[in-house]
Design a protein around this motif. Structure first.
Motif, mmCIF file in Angstrom:
data_model
loop_
_atom_site.group_PDB
_atom_site.id
_atom_site.type_symbol
_atom_site.label_atom_id
_atom_site.label_comp_id
_atom_site.label_asym_id
_atom_site.label_seq_id
_atom_site.Cartn_x
_atom_site.Cartn_y
_atom_site.Cartn_z
ATOM 1 N N GLU A 96 0.678 -1.332 -0.310
ATOM 2 C CA GLU A 96 -0.299 0.262 0.037
ATOM 3 C C GLU A 96 0.987 1.535 0.178
ATOM 4 O O GLU A 96 0.750 2.117 -1.416
ATOM 5 C CB GLU A 96 -1.232 -0.050 0.974
ATOM 6 C CG GLU A 96 -2.136 -0.772 1.155
ATOM 7 C CD GLU A 96 -2.811 -1.153 2.162
ATOM 8 O OE1 GLU A 96 -2.810 -0.614 3.035
ATOM 9 O OE2 GLU A 96 -3.948 -1.917 2.051
ATOM 10 N N ALA A 97 1.758 1.427 0.961
ATOM 11 C CA ALA A 97 2.904 2.620 0.875
ATOM 12 C C ALA A 97 3.363 2.175 -0.197
ATOM 13 O O ALA A 97 3.212 4.119 -0.931
ATOM 14 C CB ALA A 97 3.424 2.962 2.058
ATOM 15 N N CYS A 98 3.821 1.445 -0.405
ATOM 16 C CA CYS A 98 4.677 1.658 -2.680
ATOM 17 C C CYS A 98 3.652 2.069 -3.481
ATOM 18 O O CYS A 98 3.548 2.957 -4.091
ATOM 19 C CB CYS A 98 5.498 1.037 -2.418
ATOM 20 S SG CYS A 98 7.092 -0.228 -1.472
ATOM 21 N N LEU A 99 2.681 1.787 -3.595
ATOM 22 C CA LEU A 99 1.630 1.753 -4.641
ATOM 23 C C LEU A 99 1.218 2.969 -4.774
ATOM 24 O O LEU A 99 1.256 4.048 -5.459
ATOM 25 C CB LEU A 99 0.601 0.868 -4.389
ATOM 26 C CG LEU A 99 -0.697 1.757 -5.616
ATOM 27 C CD1 LEU A 99 -0.347 0.923 -6.698
ATOM 28 C CD2 LEU A 99 -1.851 0.091 -4.908
ATOM 29 N N GLN A 100 1.055 4.197 -3.446
ATOM 30 C CA GLN A 100 0.654 5.317 -3.195
ATOM 31 C C GLN A 100 1.950 6.277 -3.635
ATOM 32 O O GLN A 100 1.722 7.378 -4.282
ATOM 33 C CB GLN A 100 0.598 5.766 -1.436
ATOM 34 C CG GLN A 100 0.243 6.913 -1.107
ATOM 35 C CD GLN A 100 -0.339 7.094 0.163
ATOM 36 O OE1 GLN A 100 -0.223 6.416 0.508
ATOM 37 N NE2 GLN A 100 -0.315 8.234 0.271
ATOM 38 N N ALA A 101 3.194 6.217 -2.620
ATOM 39 C CA ALA A 101 4.237 6.447 -3.563
ATOM 40 C C ALA A 101 4.145 6.383 -5.428
ATOM 41 O O ALA A 101 4.661 7.651 -5.229
ATOM 42 C CB ALA A 101 5.422 6.070 -2.699
#
Length: 105
Positions: A27-32
């Motif tokens: 989730e964090a990597c997708l958002q970034a």
């Protein structure tokens, strides 16, 4: 947490220690990636569960020339627009068996 600044070893160790899990990394990597407007991704892969292999929870991007079952693959060409392969490339299969999370192409 900024997962993009962690090494693969740190990602694996953090998961083993219970500091975070593969879903949080995804989730964090997708958002970034979605907030980064450099256009590095043509498309994103749907979320998937991380396997228990040596790359468990490690986010990876692959070239658009490599087929991912159910994800449009164009090799950057308009001529192949709309091609959704019914199969996966061997490298994708090996990455998923290893536990890697495919972010996109």
């Amino acid at each position: 947490m900024e997962f993009g600044k962690l090494s693969i070893q740190e990602l694996l160790e953090g998961q083993r220690q219970g500091k975070f899990n593969a879903r949080e990394i995804w989730e964090a990597c997708l958002q970034a990636c979605q907030e980064d407007h450099r256009g590095a991704f043509l498309r994103f892969c749907p979320p998937q569960e991380s396997g228990n292999g040596p790359l468990q929870g490690v986010p990876v991007a692959i070239s658009d020339e490599i087929c991912v079952q159910g994800v449009e693959t164009t090799a950057g060409s308009r001529m192949l627009a709309g091609f959704i392969p019914p199969y996966q490339g061997t490298v994708v299969e090996k990455l998923r068996q290893g536990g890697a999370l495919l972010m996109g192409k």
